[in-house]
Design a protein around this motif. Structure first.
Motif, PDB file in Angstrom:
ATOM      1  N   GLN A   9       0.859  -1.179   0.000  1.00  0.00           N
ATOM      2  CA  GLN A   9       0.000   0.000   0.000  1.00  0.00           C
ATOM      3  C   GLN A   9       0.899   1.234   0.000  1.00  0.00           C
ATOM      4  N   SER A  11       0.924   5.536  -0.050  1.00  0.00           N
ATOM      5  CA  SER A  11       0.154   6.774   0.172  1.00  0.00           C
ATOM      6  C   SER A  11       0.519   7.804  -0.892  1.00  0.00           C
ATOM      7  N   GLU A  13      -0.895   8.937  -5.218  1.00  0.00           N
ATOM      8  CA  GLU A  13      -1.824   8.642  -6.316  1.00  0.00           C
ATOM      9  C   GLU A  13      -1.154   7.744  -7.354  1.00  0.00           C
ATOM     10  N   GLU A 104      -8.750   4.478  -1.133  1.00  0.00           N
ATOM     11  CA  GLU A 104      -8.876   5.651  -0.262  1.00  0.00           C
ATOM     12  C   GLU A 104      -7.545   6.104   0.321  1.00  0.00           C
ATOM     13  N   GLU A 105      -6.617   5.182   0.508  1.00  0.00           N
ATOM     14  CA  GLU A 105      -5.324   5.528   1.100  1.00  0.00           C
ATOM     15  C   GLU A 105      -4.266   5.864   0.054  1.00  0.00           C
ATOM     16  N   GLY A 106      -4.600   5.773  -1.217  1.00  0.00           N
ATOM     17  CA  GLY A 106      -3.639   6.061  -2.278  1.00  0.00           C
ATOM     18  C   GLY A 106      -3.673   4.997  -3.350  1.00  0.00           C
ATOM     19  N   LYS A 135       7.716   2.487  -2.583  1.00  0.00           N
ATOM     20  CA  LYS A 135       6.834   3.188  -1.637  1.00  0.00           C
ATOM     21  C   LYS A 135       7.505   4.467  -1.133  1.00  0.00           C
ATOM     22  N   GLU A 139       6.137   8.232  -1.960  1.00  0.00           N
ATOM     23  CA  GLU A 139       5.581   9.043  -0.881  1.00  0.00           C
ATOM     24  C   GLU A 139       6.438  10.262  -0.546  1.00  0.00           C
TER      25      GLU A 139
END
Length: 142
Positions: A9, A11, A13, A104-106, A135, A139
């Protein structure tokens, strides 16, 4: 053929993650997880051949099977490159796919690999670190 799956995951787009994956400078950064000094030659267009090298002119070449910007990039691995010379391999359906899913988190980044047994432990050892670098770059880069 072994099927491997990795995910992380992020964070950020999908456009940012996509840029980190495939822009030359950031590609060179995250692929240090596999081999320091990795780079590519070619274009990311569907049907084109991409060449992936280490600093010693060794690596592999692959066909871009699918490129849907900010969603999916999939390669079919065709052979090795040894000292700059392409050597076709009978790897069957050896593929590597990067799938980006906005949430929703990216972005959830999924990597699906079909590989021969001989490469399984290499991917299992190296890919988690590669995803952590992706990641971090996604980020924290401007």
């Amino acid at each position: 053929m072994e099927k491997l799956h990795f995910e992380i995951q992020i964070s950020a787009e999908p456009a940012k993650v996509w840029s980190v994956l495939w822009d030359d400078m950031s590609y060179r950064q995250w692929t240090t997880a596999f081999t320091e000094g990795s780079f590519y030659q070619g274009t990311w267009e569907e049907g084109s051949i991409m060449k992936f090298f280490d600093p010693h002119n060794n690596g592999m070449y692959s066909r871009v099977e699918k490129n849907i910007p900010e969603k999916i990039m999939k390669f079919l691995h065709l052979g090795e490159i040894i000292e700059g010379i392409e050597m076709p391999q009978d790897w069957g359906e050896a593929t590597e796919a990067y799938i980006l899913e906005e949430n929703e988190e990216g972005t959830m980044l999924n990597v699906e690999i079909q590989t021969n047994e001989e490469f399984k432990s290499f991917f299992e050892e190296k890919f988690p670190n590669a995803l952590r670098i992706i990641k971090n770059l996604s980020e924290n880069q401007l």
